[in-house]
Design a protein around this motif. Structure first.
Motif: not given
Length: 217
Positions: A59-61, A69-71, A143-147
């Motif tokens: 799911e991370r990919f 997340i970019d938005f 969310f903060v560390q992985t994404d």
């Protein structure tokens, strides 16, 4: 005109302090709900799911997750570009490193203190409160560390770190206000950027300005 980002552990009185700082300084308070309004206006209805779940390896990919997340980061840049805001959470401290007019703050407290506060707020048993807090914290950390790939436990990324078990929230608010005012008078000498350097989409910026009641160009 500047920005304050506030990163906090659950139960460290972050929301109370952020709202109090915004009120005392005459800044706009921006939290997850405000960011969601912007993202929903652009069709990102899955933001809540992305933010509130820990992704599995594959799911991370996921492309949709990455685009969302970019938005999110683009939305936060737009709020910062307008200025005069307190941004609560969402990894703002990592996004705005090295800006002369952005103050990054971290609020923390021992787990036992935070558990007591949340149980007092929501009730339930000690064990239920502990499980709920730890699960929420794991999701936020993921969310903060992985994404986003920021480390909220790295004190060097913050201008001010306050333990609210030692420093009362009202005093912490005053400290943050004072630090912000000092930064506005005497910008940091090692900064490479100012908010004016932020590059954002004009249409998105206009929407954010409208939300903040800023009719300027």
């Amino acid at each position: 005109m500047g920005v304050i980002t506030i990163s906090r552990q659950i139960g460290s009185e972050g929301t109370f302090i952020a709202k109090r700082v915004a009120e005392q300084l005459g800044l706009s308070f921006i939290d997850k709900e405000d960011i969601e309004k912007v993202m929903h206006a652009y069709g990102f209805s899955a933001f809540e799911e992305v933010y509130n779940t820990r992704p599995g390896f594959w799911e991370r990919f996921d492309l949709q997750r990455s685009v969302t997340i970019d938005f999110l980061l683009s939305t936060m840049r737009s709020f910062a570009k307008v200025g005069n805001v307190v941004l609560l959470g969402r990894g703002g401290f990592g996004l705005f490193q090295g800006y002369t007019d952005i103050l990054n703050v971290r609020l923390k407290a021992p787990l036992a203190v935070r558990l007591e506060r949340k149980q007092r707020e929501y009730g339930g048993t000690d064990e239920h409160a502990r499980k709920a807090l730890i699960e929420q914290e794991l999701i936020r950390t993921s969310f903060v560390q992985t994404d986003l790939q920021y480390n909220q436990n790295d004190a060097s990324l913050f201008d001010l770190v306050v333990d609210t078990a030692i420093v009362p929230p009202e005093t912490a608010s005053l400290w943050i206000c004072d630090a912000y005012q000092q930064l506005m008078k005497k910008p940091r000498i090692d900064a490479k950027h100012v908010r004016a350097d932020l590059v954002v989409d004009d249409v998105l910026l206009k929407l954010v300005k409208t939300m903040l009641g800023d009719s300027g160009s």
